[in-house]
Write a protein that holds these residues in place. Structure first.
Motif, PDB file in Angstrom:
ATOM      1  N   ALA A  98      -7.706   3.459  -5.774  1.00  0.00           N
ATOM      2  CA  ALA A  98      -6.366   3.776  -6.258  1.00  0.00           C
ATOM      3  C   ALA A  98      -5.315   3.456  -5.198  1.00  0.00           C
ATOM      4  N   ALA A  99      -5.604   3.772  -3.935  1.00  0.00           N
ATOM      5  CA  ALA A  99      -4.647   3.492  -2.855  1.00  0.00           C
ATOM      6  C   ALA A  99      -4.427   1.986  -2.717  1.00  0.00           C
ATOM      7  N   SER A 100      -5.498   1.207  -2.841  1.00  0.00           N
ATOM      8  CA  SER A 100      -5.372  -0.241  -2.745  1.00  0.00           C
ATOM      9  C   SER A 100      -4.481  -0.783  -3.857  1.00  0.00           C
ATOM     10  N   LEU A 101      -4.718  -0.362  -5.078  1.00  0.00           N
ATOM     11  CA  LEU A 101      -3.923  -0.859  -6.202  1.00  0.00           C
ATOM     12  C   LEU A 101      -2.465  -0.425  -6.085  1.00  0.00           C
ATOM     13  N   ARG A 102      -2.231   0.767  -5.544  1.00  0.00           N
ATOM     14  CA  ARG A 102      -0.845   1.225  -5.357  1.00  0.00           C
ATOM     15  C   ARG A 102      -0.113   0.400  -4.305  1.00  0.00           C
ATOM     16  N   SER A 103      -0.853  -0.270  -3.429  1.00  0.00           N
ATOM     17  CA  SER A 103      -0.216  -1.095  -2.405  1.00  0.00           C
ATOM     18  C   SER A 103       0.238  -2.449  -2.940  1.00  0.00           C
ATOM     19  N   SER A 104      -0.119  -2.757  -4.184  1.00  0.00           N
ATOM     20  CA  SER A 104       0.277  -4.018  -4.809  1.00  0.00           C
ATOM     21  C   SER A 104       1.510  -3.787  -5.675  1.00  0.00           C
ATOM     22  N   ARG A 105       2.621  -4.351  -5.246  1.00  0.00           N
ATOM     23  CA  ARG A 105       3.861  -4.153  -5.996  1.00  0.00           C
ATOM     24  C   ARG A 105       3.761  -4.716  -7.409  1.00  0.00           C
ATOM     25  N   LEU A 106       3.053  -5.846  -7.541  1.00  0.00           N
ATOM     26  CA  LEU A 106       2.902  -6.445  -8.864  1.00  0.00           C
ATOM     27  C   LEU A 106       2.082  -5.549  -9.779  1.00  0.00           C
ATOM     28  N   LEU A 108       1.932  -2.261  -9.571  1.00  0.00           N
ATOM     29  CA  LEU A 108       2.763  -1.096  -9.890  1.00  0.00           C
ATOM     30  C   LEU A 108       3.844  -1.415 -10.914  1.00  0.00           C
ATOM     31  N   ASP A 109       4.145  -2.685 -11.105  1.00  0.00           N
ATOM     32  CA  ASP A 109       5.051  -3.056 -12.198  1.00  0.00           C
ATOM     33  C   ASP A 109       4.423  -2.752 -13.551  1.00  0.00           C
ATOM     34  N   GLU A 110       3.090  -2.683 -13.572  1.00  0.00           N
ATOM     35  CA  GLU A 110       2.369  -2.530 -14.838  1.00  0.00           C
ATOM     36  C   GLU A 110       1.859  -1.114 -15.074  1.00  0.00           C
ATOM     37  N   ALA A 111       1.445  -0.422 -14.020  1.00  0.00           N
ATOM     38  CA  ALA A 111       0.809   0.886 -14.223  1.00  0.00           C
ATOM     39  C   ALA A 111       0.856   1.716 -12.949  1.00  0.00           C
ATOM     40  N   ASP A 112       0.828   3.029 -13.121  1.00  0.00           N
ATOM     41  CA  ASP A 112       0.568   3.955 -12.030  1.00  0.00           C
ATOM     42  C   ASP A 112      -0.945   4.204 -11.991  1.00  0.00           C
ATOM     43  N   VAL A 113      -1.460   4.513 -10.814  1.00  0.00           N
ATOM     44  CA  VAL A 113      -2.899   4.703 -10.677  1.00  0.00           C
ATOM     45  C   VAL A 113      -3.160   5.863  -9.719  1.00  0.00           C
ATOM     46  N   GLU A 114      -4.177   6.650 -10.038  1.00  0.00           N
ATOM     47  CA  GLU A 114      -4.536   7.795  -9.195  1.00  0.00           C
ATOM     48  C   GLU A 114      -6.028   8.056  -9.339  1.00  0.00           C
ATOM     49  N   ALA A 115      -6.564   8.813  -8.409  1.00  0.00           N
ATOM     50  CA  ALA A 115      -7.969   9.208  -8.462  1.00  0.00           C
ATOM     51  C   ALA A 115      -8.088  10.593  -9.072  1.00  0.00           C
ATOM     52  N   ASP A 116      -9.095  10.768  -9.902  1.00  0.00           N
ATOM     53  CA  ASP A 116      -9.418  12.072 -10.479  1.00  0.00           C
ATOM     54  C   ASP A 116     -10.922  12.250 -10.323  1.00  0.00           C
ATOM     55  N   GLY A 117     -11.313  12.834  -9.190  1.00  0.00           N
ATOM     56  CA  GLY A 117     -12.738  12.934  -8.888  1.00  0.00           C
ATOM     57  C   GLY A 117     -13.314  11.554  -8.659  1.00  0.00           C
ATOM     58  N   GLU A 118     -14.345  11.195  -9.407  1.00  0.00           N
ATOM     59  CA  GLU A 118     -14.969   9.881  -9.273  1.00  0.00           C
ATOM     60  C   GLU A 118     -14.337   8.834 -10.180  1.00  0.00           C
ATOM     61  N   ARG A 119     -13.344   9.225 -10.957  1.00  0.00           N
ATOM     62  CA  ARG A 119     -12.718   8.302 -11.903  1.00  0.00           C
ATOM     63  C   ARG A 119     -11.372   7.809 -11.365  1.00  0.00           C
ATOM     64  N   VAL A 120     -11.041   6.589 -11.731  1.00  0.00           N
ATOM     65  CA  VAL A 120      -9.722   6.026 -11.452  1.00  0.00           C
ATOM     66  C   VAL A 120      -8.932   6.078 -12.750  1.00  0.00           C
ATOM     67  N   VAL A 121      -7.721   6.629 -12.693  1.00  0.00           N
ATOM     68  CA  VAL A 121      -6.896   6.831 -13.890  1.00  0.00           C
ATOM     69  C   VAL A 121      -5.702   5.882 -13.836  1.00  0.00           C
TER      70      VAL A 121
END
Length: 480
Positions: A98-106, A108-121
């Motif tokens: 999730a941290a890696s994907l949040r570091s991509s500005r492109l 983040l133009d499409e979605a927010d992302v976070e970790a929820d236990g073992e799942r990526v949301v």
């Protein structure tokens, strides 16, 4: 970080390039060659789709699960694939993905992302019927930043002695699968003064290069001791009209320029059988028909210019740096365009660019009247291709990398923008057709010809599986 043992030449694949790769951060790799290189290093949540197949999870343990109700903003989630580690031994987990994907500005133009236990949301910011395809995009690569290093989970990593002109990738010792090809050596053979890739062709003939995907069918026609694999076109060469320039602000002027161009004659520069490659619309053959209805008509072109007040006396034409998959001979095509548009009484001044840095700087600043360039599909999704070329958000600027920003016509059209959003959400034929109509009416660009995907490789390379988008994953192949 552990280092991989030095591979033998018997387990090293040598790849030939025309231009030097400059961008090794997958979040902003801008050109085809750089994207080819980073695809061998970094992995994405979903693997790039194979021909005729949907994308499959790569770093996720299972397909995306829809967690939102109908009518609500889309929310998807999936668990991370267990047993995956970065090249320094750090385990892949939901939080660092999730941290890696949040570091991509492109991204983040499409979605927010976070970790929820073992799942990526994933919480989408706009409806997307093909979000799994977005998760195959290079800007969604999963990486771990360690100082100035970008660590990956993928099969290869840069060797300490690598330099852009002779890039050397070695096996990632933490990679989870066995590899038959232990190293990839990328060697750049610049074109000659006429823009011809003679040095690369000779290197292939002499057996110095095992694999190449940057040449045209005609350029390798004289090579006989190699294998050739031709895929349907996934790229389009285009003549872009800068709609922000006063001289090209009137759609009648742009249509006049388009009608002055005989695309069949343009394609003859690069192909002896031009009919196969002459463009009839923006989308490449891989994505279906998208006819623009523009046929050469010099008389109507002259009439349109008179109705628009006479048209400009001169226009600049910026050339893409070096041969591209969709444009084997940029200089030769430019000469045809200069002649054809010149018949309208407009002087076209060609501006070559010596390297990618100069080209991208001029494109980002909008310092041109016209651009001779094109676009190679990143995914098989026509919505991605159309947005990259036509969406106002895709207009390049100095503070946004040209990763998916190829609206070189700098076109802003409210109805087209709405139609693009609708097509992204529903993939309907009606919204696709409306986009086609608006592009044909307003003419922010003229598609010129389609580029086939061609692979040439020696007998050493075995079990090679081509990619319809021209960027195969070589870790799956073997060496004889």
């Amino acid at each position: 970080m552990p280092s991989s043992a030095t591979p033998s030449d018997a387990k090293t694949l040598t790849l030939g390039l025309i231009t030097v790769p400059h961008h090794f951060d997958p979040r902003n790799a801008q050109d085809f060659v750089s994207n080819f290189v980073v695809a061998q290093i970094f992995e994405t949540p979903y693997a790039p789709p194979k021909a005729g197949e949907p994308p499959r999870p790569m770093l996720l343990a299972e397909p995306l699960r829809l967690d939102s109700a109908a009518g609500e903003p889309q929310v998807y989630s999936a668990p991370v694939l267990p047993g995956v580690t970065f090249s320094d031994g750090t385990p892949l987990a939901a939080d660092n993905m999730a941290a890696s994907l949040r570091s991509s500005r492109l991204f983040l133009d499409e979605a927010d992302v976070e970790a929820d236990g073992e799942r990526v949301v994933f919480r989408l910011k706009r409806p997307n019927a093909r979000f799994d395809v977005l998760l195959t995009q290079r800007f969604a690569s999963v990486l771990l930043e360690r100082g100035s290093q970008l660590l990956s989970t993928g099969p290869y990593m840069p060797a300490p002695d690598s330099r852009p002109e002779r890039l050397h990738l070695v096996r990632n010792p933490r990679y989870r699968r066995p590899l038959d090809i232990e190293a990839l050596r990328f060697v750049t053979y610049p074109p000659n003064d006429e823009g011809k890739p003679e040095a690369l062709i000779q290197a292939i003939e002499d057996g110095e290069v095992d694999f190449c995907n940057v040449l045209s069918r005609e350029q390798v026609g004289g090579l006989h001791r190699i294998r050739k694999w031709l895929e349907p076109g996934s790229s389009t060469a285009m003549l872009y009209f800068n709609t922000e320039r006063p001289a090209l602000a009137d759609p009648r002027v742009r249509r006049a320029l388009a009608l002055a161009v005989d695309r069949g004659e343009v394609a003859k520069v690069s192909y002896p059988n031009p009919l196969t490659f002459t463009a009839t619309g923006l989308l490449p053959p891989l994505m279906g028909r998208f006819r623009d209805g523009l046929t050469p008509d010099p008389r109507q072109a002259a009439q349109l210019l008179r109705a628009a007040g006479g048209g400009p006396e001169r226009l600049s034409l910026l050339l893409v740096f070096g041969p591209r998959p969709y444009l084997p001979d940029p200089q030769g095509v430019a000469e045809v365009l200069v002649r054809q548009i010149g018949e309208l009484g407009i002087r076209v001044e060609v501006e070559p660019t010596g390297d990618s840095e100069v080209y991208y700087r001029k494109v980002a600043a909008g310092q041109y009247d016209m651009v001779l360039a094109g676009w190679v599909a990143d995914t098989p999704d026509p919505a991605d291709f159309l947005e990259a070329i036509l969406a106002p958000e895709a207009i390049p600027s100095p503070n946004r990398p040209m990763v998916v920003h190829a609206n070189l016509g700098r076109w802003r059209h409210a109805e087209a923008t709405a139609a693009l959003k609708t097509f992204r959400a529903d993939s309907s034929d009606a919204s696709r057709e409306r986009i086609r109509e608006l592009v044909s009416e307003d003419v922010p660009l003229l598609p010129l010809m389609y580029g086939p995907t061609l692979y040439v490789y020696t007998q050493r390379l075995q079990d090679f599986e081509p990619s319809p988008l021209g960027i195969p994953l070589l870790c799956e192949a073997k060496l004889a």
